[in-house]
Design a protein around this motif. Sequence first.
Motif, PDB file in Angstrom:
ATOM      1  N   PRO A 133     -11.950 -20.214 -21.098  1.00  0.00           N
ATOM      2  CA  PRO A 133     -13.262 -20.087 -21.748  1.00  0.00           C
ATOM      3  C   PRO A 133     -14.153 -21.314 -21.605  1.00  0.00           C
ATOM      4  CG  PRO A 133     -11.536 -19.244 -23.170  1.00  0.00           C
ATOM      5  CD  PRO A 133     -10.851 -19.920 -22.022  1.00  0.00           C
ATOM      6  N   ALA A 134     -13.558 -22.499 -21.391  1.00  0.00           N
ATOM      7  CA  ALA A 134     -14.365 -23.719 -21.311  1.00  0.00           C
ATOM      8  C   ALA A 134     -14.188 -24.478 -20.001  1.00  0.00           C
ATOM      9  CB  ALA A 134     -14.020 -24.645 -22.477  1.00  0.00           C
ATOM     10  N   ARG A 135     -13.285 -24.037 -19.153  1.00  0.00           N
ATOM     11  CA  ARG A 135     -12.994 -24.771 -17.911  1.00  0.00           C
ATOM     12  C   ARG A 135     -14.241 -24.891 -17.046  1.00  0.00           C
ATOM     13  NH1 ARG A 135      -7.743 -23.182 -15.176  1.00  0.00           N
ATOM     14  NH2 ARG A 135      -7.038 -25.260 -15.770  1.00  0.00           N
ATOM     15  N   CYS A 136     -14.389 -26.075 -16.458  1.00  0.00           N
ATOM     16  CA  CYS A 136     -15.513 -26.295 -15.543  1.00  0.00           C
ATOM     17  C   CYS A 136     -15.209 -25.567 -14.232  1.00  0.00           C
ATOM     18  CB  CYS A 136     -15.705 -27.790 -15.283  1.00  0.00           C
ATOM     19  SG  CYS A 136     -17.185 -28.182 -14.335  1.00  0.00           S
ATOM     20  N   PRO A 137     -16.026 -24.598 -13.841  1.00  0.00           N
ATOM     21  CA  PRO A 137     -15.713 -23.803 -12.646  1.00  0.00           C
ATOM     22  C   PRO A 137     -15.822 -24.617 -11.364  1.00  0.00           C
ATOM     23  CG  PRO A 137     -17.909 -23.269 -13.461  1.00  0.00           C
ATOM     24  CD  PRO A 137     -17.297 -24.181 -14.481  1.00  0.00           C
ATOM     25  N   GLU A 138     -15.084 -24.203 -10.369  1.00  0.00           N
ATOM     26  CA  GLU A 138     -15.155 -24.876  -9.073  1.00  0.00           C
ATOM     27  C   GLU A 138     -16.568 -24.764  -8.514  1.00  0.00           C
ATOM     28  OE1 GLU A 138     -12.147 -23.236  -6.582  1.00  0.00           O
ATOM     29  OE2 GLU A 138     -10.524 -24.371  -7.526  1.00  0.00           O
ATOM     30  N   GLY A 139     -17.049 -25.871  -7.997  1.00  0.00           N
ATOM     31  CA  GLY A 139     -18.395 -25.886  -7.444  1.00  0.00           C
ATOM     32  C   GLY A 139     -19.465 -26.288  -8.439  1.00  0.00           C
ATOM     33  N   PRO A 190       9.089 -26.925 -12.649  1.00  0.00           N
ATOM     34  CA  PRO A 190       8.549 -27.356 -13.934  1.00  0.00           C
ATOM     35  C   PRO A 190       7.207 -26.699 -14.221  1.00  0.00           C
ATOM     36  CG  PRO A 190       9.323 -29.225 -12.649  1.00  0.00           C
ATOM     37  CD  PRO A 190       9.341 -28.034 -11.740  1.00  0.00           C
ATOM     38  N   ASP A 191       6.931 -26.525 -15.485  1.00  0.00           N
ATOM     39  CA  ASP A 191       5.652 -25.976 -15.909  1.00  0.00           C
ATOM     40  C   ASP A 191       4.539 -26.936 -15.492  1.00  0.00           C
ATOM     41  OD1 ASP A 191       3.686 -24.554 -17.102  1.00  0.00           O
ATOM     42  OD2 ASP A 191       4.445 -24.722 -19.139  1.00  0.00           O
ATOM     43  N   ILE A 192       3.432 -26.406 -15.021  1.00  0.00           N
ATOM     44  CA  ILE A 192       2.308 -27.270 -14.643  1.00  0.00           C
ATOM     45  C   ILE A 192       1.191 -27.162 -15.674  1.00  0.00           C
ATOM     46  CG2 ILE A 192       2.823 -27.257 -12.183  1.00  0.00           C
ATOM     47  CD1 ILE A 192       0.589 -25.181 -11.843  1.00  0.00           C
ATOM     48  N   ALA A 193       1.569 -26.951 -16.950  1.00  0.00           N
ATOM     49  CA  ALA A 193       0.568 -26.900 -18.016  1.00  0.00           C
ATOM     50  C   ALA A 193      -0.203 -28.195 -18.125  1.00  0.00           C
ATOM     51  CB  ALA A 193       1.254 -26.577 -19.348  1.00  0.00           C
ATOM     52  N   TYR A 194       0.386 -29.298 -17.632  1.00  0.00           N
ATOM     53  CA  TYR A 194      -0.307 -30.580 -17.728  1.00  0.00           C
ATOM     54  C   TYR A 194      -1.651 -30.558 -17.005  1.00  0.00           C
ATOM     55  CZ  TYR A 194       1.231 -31.633 -12.942  1.00  0.00           C
ATOM     56  OH  TYR A 194       1.427 -31.602 -11.583  1.00  0.00           O
ATOM     57  N   VAL A 195      -1.801 -29.690 -16.005  1.00  0.00           N
ATOM     58  CA  VAL A 195      -3.077 -29.585 -15.291  1.00  0.00           C
ATOM     59  C   VAL A 195      -4.178 -29.141 -16.251  1.00  0.00           C
ATOM     60  CG1 VAL A 195      -4.310 -28.393 -13.443  1.00  0.00           C
ATOM     61  CG2 VAL A 195      -1.939 -29.125 -13.094  1.00  0.00           C
ATOM     62  N   ALA A 196      -3.883 -28.106 -17.051  1.00  0.00           N
ATOM     63  CA  ALA A 196      -4.858 -27.622 -18.030  1.00  0.00           C
ATOM     64  C   ALA A 196      -5.049 -28.617 -19.160  1.00  0.00           C
ATOM     65  CB  ALA A 196      -4.414 -26.272 -18.582  1.00  0.00           C
ATOM     66  N   VAL A 197      -3.951 -29.246 -19.614  1.00  0.00           N
ATOM     67  CA  VAL A 197      -4.060 -30.193 -20.730  1.00  0.00           C
ATOM     68  C   VAL A 197      -4.897 -31.403 -20.326  1.00  0.00           C
ATOM     69  CG1 VAL A 197      -2.786 -31.642 -22.357  1.00  0.00           C
ATOM     70  CG2 VAL A 197      -1.849 -29.437 -21.657  1.00  0.00           C
ATOM     71  N   SER A 198      -4.744 -31.876 -19.103  1.00  0.00           N
ATOM     72  CA  SER A 198      -5.532 -33.022 -18.636  1.00  0.00           C
ATOM     73  C   SER A 198      -7.025 -32.711 -18.673  1.00  0.00           C
ATOM     74  CB  SER A 198      -5.103 -33.411 -17.218  1.00  0.00           C
ATOM     75  OG  SER A 198      -5.865 -34.502 -16.752  1.00  0.00           O
ATOM     76  N   GLU A 199      -7.401 -31.505 -18.232  1.00  0.00           N
ATOM     77  CA  GLU A 199      -8.824 -31.157 -18.295  1.00  0.00           C
ATOM     78  C   GLU A 199      -9.270 -30.982 -19.740  1.00  0.00           C
ATOM     79  OE1 GLU A 199     -12.234 -28.149 -16.499  1.00  0.00           O
ATOM     80  OE2 GLU A 199     -10.167 -28.014 -15.741  1.00  0.00           O
ATOM     81  N   ARG A 245      -3.722 -35.635  -7.849  1.00  0.00           N
ATOM     82  CA  ARG A 245      -4.887 -36.112  -7.102  1.00  0.00           C
ATOM     83  C   ARG A 245      -6.116 -35.237  -7.375  1.00  0.00           C
ATOM     84  NH1 ARG A 245      -0.439 -37.965  -5.205  1.00  0.00           N
ATOM     85  NH2 ARG A 245      -0.362 -39.888  -3.995  1.00  0.00           N
ATOM     86  N   LYS A 246      -5.889 -33.952  -7.546  1.00  0.00           N
ATOM     87  CA  LYS A 246      -6.986 -33.059  -7.903  1.00  0.00           C
ATOM     88  C   LYS A 246      -7.554 -33.428  -9.274  1.00  0.00           C
ATOM     89  CE  LYS A 246      -8.009 -28.132  -8.564  1.00  0.00           C
ATOM     90  NZ  LYS A 246      -7.481 -26.743  -8.465  1.00  0.00           N
ATOM     91  N   LEU A 247      -6.677 -33.758 -10.207  1.00  0.00           N
ATOM     92  CA  LEU A 247      -7.123 -34.135 -11.546  1.00  0.00           C
ATOM     93  C   LEU A 247      -7.852 -35.469 -11.542  1.00  0.00           C
ATOM     94  CD1 LEU A 247      -3.962 -33.021 -13.543  1.00  0.00           C
ATOM     95  CD2 LEU A 247      -6.220 -31.944 -13.591  1.00  0.00           C
ATOM     96  N   LEU A 248      -7.398 -36.398 -10.721  1.00  0.00           N
ATOM     97  CA  LEU A 248      -8.093 -37.680 -10.616  1.00  0.00           C
ATOM     98  C   LEU A 248      -9.495 -37.491 -10.037  1.00  0.00           C
ATOM     99  CD1 LEU A 248      -5.139 -39.930  -9.440  1.00  0.00           C
ATOM    100  CD2 LEU A 248      -6.506 -40.294 -11.506  1.00  0.00           C
ATOM    101  N   PHE A 249      -9.631 -36.580  -9.078  1.00  0.00           N
ATOM    102  CA  PHE A 249     -10.963 -36.289  -8.542  1.00  0.00           C
ATOM    103  C   PHE A 249     -11.857 -35.685  -9.618  1.00  0.00           C
ATOM    104  CE2 PHE A 249     -13.769 -33.117  -6.394  1.00  0.00           C
ATOM    105  CZ  PHE A 249     -14.652 -34.037  -5.850  1.00  0.00           C
ATOM    106  N   ARG A 250     -11.309 -34.774 -10.425  1.00  0.00           N
ATOM    107  CA  ARG A 250     -12.086 -34.184 -11.506  1.00  0.00           C
ATOM    108  C   ARG A 250     -12.551 -35.277 -12.487  1.00  0.00           C
ATOM    109  NH1 ARG A 250     -12.835 -29.152 -13.602  1.00  0.00           N
ATOM    110  NH2 ARG A 250     -13.165 -28.748 -11.385  1.00  0.00           N
ATOM    111  N   PHE A 254     -16.369 -36.423 -13.503  1.00  0.00           N
ATOM    112  CA  PHE A 254     -16.800 -36.464 -14.895  1.00  0.00           C
ATOM    113  C   PHE A 254     -17.453 -37.805 -15.229  1.00  0.00           C
ATOM    114  CE2 PHE A 254     -15.969 -37.689 -19.286  1.00  0.00           C
ATOM    115  CZ  PHE A 254     -16.626 -36.658 -19.956  1.00  0.00           C
ATOM    116  N   ILE A 255     -16.870 -38.905 -14.780  1.00  0.00           N
ATOM    117  CA  ILE A 255     -17.456 -40.221 -15.050  1.00  0.00           C
ATOM    118  C   ILE A 255     -18.852 -40.313 -14.461  1.00  0.00           C
ATOM    119  CG2 ILE A 255     -17.262 -42.678 -14.503  1.00  0.00           C
ATOM    120  CD1 ILE A 255     -14.219 -42.361 -14.728  1.00  0.00           C
ATOM    121  N   SER A 256     -19.004 -39.848 -13.227  1.00  0.00           N
ATOM    122  CA  SER A 256     -20.324 -39.870 -12.593  1.00  0.00           C
ATOM    123  C   SER A 256     -21.324 -39.025 -13.374  1.00  0.00           C
ATOM    124  CB  SER A 256     -20.214 -39.362 -11.154  1.00  0.00           C
ATOM    125  OG  SER A 256     -21.471 -39.324 -10.528  1.00  0.00           O
TER     126      SER A 256
END
Length: 497
Positions: A133-139, A190-199, A245-250, A254-256
């Motif tokens: 519901p709140a995820r920033c969409p690709e692009g 392993p579960d990759i829930a950390y991807v969603a939690v990081s965002e 690496r994908k999360l670091l790019f995100r 965000f900082i920019s």
Amino acid sequence: MAAHHLARAALATTGADLGCLDHLAHTTSVAASRFSAGNNFDCRTVVDQPTRRATAPRSSRVTKIPAPSSEAMRRNGYFTLLGLGAPADQDAFETGKHFFEMQLKEYEQLQRTGHSEPYAREAFPRSSIDITPARCPEGELDCYEHYIQHTYAIRHLLTANTPLAKRYLSLLETPEFHEIIIPELNVSSPDIAYVAVSELIIMQVALMLNSARQVDGVALLMRNAQILQRLAAGSRSWVNSMNTRKLLFRQQQFISNALRHQPLLMAYSANLLQILDIHPTDLGTAIESEAAMSFGMLSSLAAAGSRTTSNTDSDHLSYPLRSGPTQFVYLPNATMNAGYPYWQGNVALARIPATELNTQINAIRTKVPTRAIGNWLPPWLRLRNPLGAYLLSLNTDMASYATYIERTHDVEAHRRLVLLQIKALQENIDSAHMTTWLASQPPELRNPYTLEPMRWDATAQALVFEGRQDNSQKPEPRNVYRVPLRVSVGAIADPEN
């Protein structure tokens, strides 16, 4: 990528050297010693049947792999990651250790009997987090503004996922982090829930910044960056390495974005520069792990008879390839030897500067031809080993890893653009002088491939870099990175007010 999908059903090692390309603990005693305190094990040389063609030295160098001691296990935050999705009333670390023990139990039973129960799958602490519901969409060009426009949804997600967020942030509390891959087929990942939690953490930072809580927001952003750095450094699987690496790019994006909306954030520019200084670029370890999984698959498929498990994810592949007649069309060690230079080349590519990439890719391709359904293999290997030739054709696409390596360098270039954005704002560089100013910047703030200055688009008022690979997290054109210097300023209106 075909190599990755096949490798999911593969025999893996924990940080093994590329030379360790044999059965790798195909007995219960060796498997047990590997994970017991204070023991090492040697990789064993195997021979092809019925020709008994021994593995050549280049793919059978003996490597000792240190087993994690009980103390090392207590210090390892990897078990918290494994237990991230545990119920709220359970300890994530202990749940993760239990899952790991069930993985090992499943592996040992499979080695001992040729059959295993799905212990790991039944113990898998899978989370149910959904940030759609709140995820920033690709692009999306401006994730900061997107998050503020979804304030209500983010607040709801933060409340609903408080245990997950706390567990994720606790990954900094353990002294170490090392991913441990159980070496066998069909064991749950392993579960990759950390991807969603990081965002979700970045979403929380956006709400903090928009509420004039810059100190808290920057501190939380720093913790997220440190966690991602830890995950990147300790990952041994290709999936986790690329996810971090994908999360670091995100986070860079965000900082920019935030700088363009929050001019007061420049008061914390030293902190932002420290956050951006976290930028792992070496994919060599991940490719070594992928190679170990790939070669483990090639060797395990040679097992006589049919070893079965209660897990069925890849039975359609593994069952027929493990049958007795396989030995007449498949030489596992000859196959591994033929593919070894390819993996060596990819690891080398991952560990050289971007400026040398073109030269090295061309040099490697002259030695290791690109994928052609095994037609580049020696004639005797294609005739005597047609199955091996086919499997190599699925696992030796030189372009696949070169693509990911170049994408990593592209993301590094984007990081440099954001660093230049901060530096230009600090020095108050105007558009008329931007090109000259960019030409004066040191090599570490230039195009990583050519070392030429980054470009300035005066019309769009943006710093520009043209990358080599598409990035699905970007709008079209997906290989062009743009960092606008200034847009709007001030807080965005909270949609709830």
